[in-house]
Enzyme design. Structure first.
Site, short mmCIF file in Angstrom:
data_model
loop_
_atom_site.label_atom_id
_atom_site.label_comp_id
_atom_site.label_asym_id
_atom_site.label_seq_id
_atom_site.Cartn_x
_atom_site.Cartn_y
_atom_site.Cartn_z
N CYS A 1 0.83 -1.21 0.00
CA CYS A 1 0.00 0.00 0.00
C CYS A 1 0.87 1.27 0.00
CB CYS A 1 -0.98 -0.03 1.18
SG CYS A 1 -2.38 1.09 0.99
N HIS B 1 -3.85 -5.57 1.10
CA HIS B 1 -3.59 -5.92 2.49
C HIS B 1 -4.17 -7.30 2.80
CE1 HIS B 1 -2.17 -1.98 3.86
NE2 HIS B 1 -3.19 -1.42 3.22
#
Length: 477
Positions: free
Chosen positions: A326, A423
């Site tokens: 991310c 994630h």
């Protein structure tokens, strides 16, 4: 409602254990936290975000996480400001002083979410935030006594004996509360006791005598909590096996969604090291993971201030691997552009230059749960996205994964630099095994999801053995 004498006294864990205990008694149970502050968030099935602890508590209840379980989530972006998430959606970015004026307007949303949960459950177990003893914050409170009194929820106060001074923690809390708030408290719990609990019999009796509150038990330290996802960065710890694959994770100042690391840390063949400020990334590292962050640009400056950019470049020259997750993925590119000043000053900043990518910050946050396939191994994976920013560039022609047939992330030509917005991918046993084999490490037979379930059951057993669970559940009204 479980409130604490301070932050990190074990409220989240106790609520999870009580939720599982209630579920095993045949009750329909739901968790609730009116206000949470954490950058470790979970994406819900209804397309919002809540604190990671409430997602774990939902699992303990046998429920799918929902935004009503944590209607107000504060995600710190600086020492004085935070993003305000209400019922799963960002409504503002505000400074702490301004948030104090915003709080009273949020109570209606909190009570609305609580009412919906109550309609669909036999019992709702509520977690407070911080401590009700912070009476300077009592005006407009929605996290502790302000909520408890508005919803007429009985409170049990938890003290952490492992910190020392637990008698003063609990008795002192009663002293500073006004009478109406103190009257909302039905009893107390002692948490994290080490050794022979009978040695605290006199102290336990003294608390009851001084406060007039009922004691619900002394809960010994629960070591297996280390196998459950942590919510607070304060819980970050050195984990993993003693040998094999050496993984280093620089601890960013606004690190987010760091429970990504938990499954890797539990692999015996992985030695996972959290690298703190002022520490160098060890030269024998095999894989550097740049974790998620709430403030990519600020944390990229933080990374450089620690000298980690130099360490990472040296690591790459030695043939090491790098994985950006991310915000860490955004850092790997050539440039990060913030034309609207969403993370601070408008403008462009240079990235680490390890992937031929450019990231542009945009106001719309992407929140989604995803299924896809790992490009290198073809192994299926599941995870979630929670980020602002759009990443483009030639490196995306070599994707990390495919999601719904669309390329996702990027990998360098030699395969050593990898980046993804996804994630939670390491919670999948098959994907985690394939990833470790790609790096030359032998995965174990760890079934991560099964272990979490086993630990939740053990936690419920632990509470049943050491506190009056029946008495606690009977407080509900």
């Amino acid at each position: 409602m479980i409130q604490g004498t301070g932050s990190n006294v074990g409220k989240s864990l106790l609520v999870a254990g009580l939720c599982r205990a209630a579920l095993r008694r045949g009750l329909s149970v739901a968790p609730f936290k009116p206000q949470n502050m954490s950058n470790n968030a979970a994406v819900t099935e209804d397309g919002g975000e809540i604190g990671r602890a409430q997602a774990l508590q939902a699992l303990a209840c046998g429920r799918v996480p929902h935004t009503d379980m944590n209607p107000v989530l504060l995600k710190p972006e600086s020492d004085t400001g935070a993003q305000v998430i209400v019922q799963g959606r960002c409504v503002a970015t505000t400074r702490a002083r301004d948030y104090a004026r915003l709080k009273p307007r949020l109570l209606a949303s909190v009570l609305e979410s609580f009412a919906r949960l109550r309609q669909g459950a036999d019992i709702v177990i509520v977690e407070g935030a911080g401590s009700p003893a912070e009476v300077n914050l009592r005006a407009g409170d929605i996290a502790n006594m302000g909520f408890a009194r508005a919803a007429d929820v009985p409170v049990v106060l938890v003290g952490d004996i492992d910190r020392g001074g637990v008698i003063a923690q609990i008795v002192g809390t009663q002293v500073v509360l006004d009478r109406a708030d103190a009257a909302q408290i039905s009893g107390f719990l002692i948490n994290r006791f080490r050794g022979d609990p009978s040695l605290f019999d006199d102290g336990y009796a003294l608390i009851g005598q001084r406060t007039g509150w009922r004691g619900f038990g002394v809960v010994p330290y629960f070591a297996d909590a280390a196998f459950l996802p942590a919510e607070d960065a304060i819980d970050l710890r050195q984990m993993g096996g003693a040998g094999g694959l050496r993984v280093a994770v620089p601890v960013l100042s606004r690190i987010a969604n760091f429970d990504d690391l938990d499954p890797l840390a539990q692999e015996p063949a992985v030695s996972l090291r959290m690298i703190g400020p002022g520490q160098a990334i060890p030269g024998d590292t095999d894989l550097v993971i740049l974790p998620g962050t709430k403030s990519t640009i600020a944390d990229l400056a933080w990374l450089r201030a620690q000298g980690w950019d130099v360490d990472i470049q040296a690591h790459v020259r030695r043939g090491g691997h790098v994985l950006g997750l991310c915000g860490g993925y955004q850092m790997l590119g050539r440039t990060i552009s913030d034309p609207q000043g969403l993370e601070g000053a408008r403008g462009d900043v240079p990235g680490l230059g390890l992937l031929d990518l450019v990231t542009t910050m945009k106001p719309n946050k992407r929140l989604s749960r995803v299924e896809g396939g790992h490009a290198a191994s073809g192994m299926g994976l599941t995870g979630y996205e929670i980020h602002i920013g759009e990443t483009t560039g030639p490196a995306r022609s070599r994707p990390f994964a495919h999601v719904a047939g669309v390329p996702e992330g990027a990998v360098s030509p030699n395969g050593r630099i990898m980046g993804t917005y996804l994630h939670g991918i390491f919670a999948g046993d098959a994907f985690r095994g394939a990833f470790l084999r790609q790096l030359g490490a032998a995965p174990s037979a760890l079934a991560y999801g099964e272990r979490v379930e086993t630990v939740l059951d053990a936690l419920a057993d632990h509470l049943e053995a050491h506190c009056d669970v029946a008495g606690l559940l009977a407080l509900a009204r």
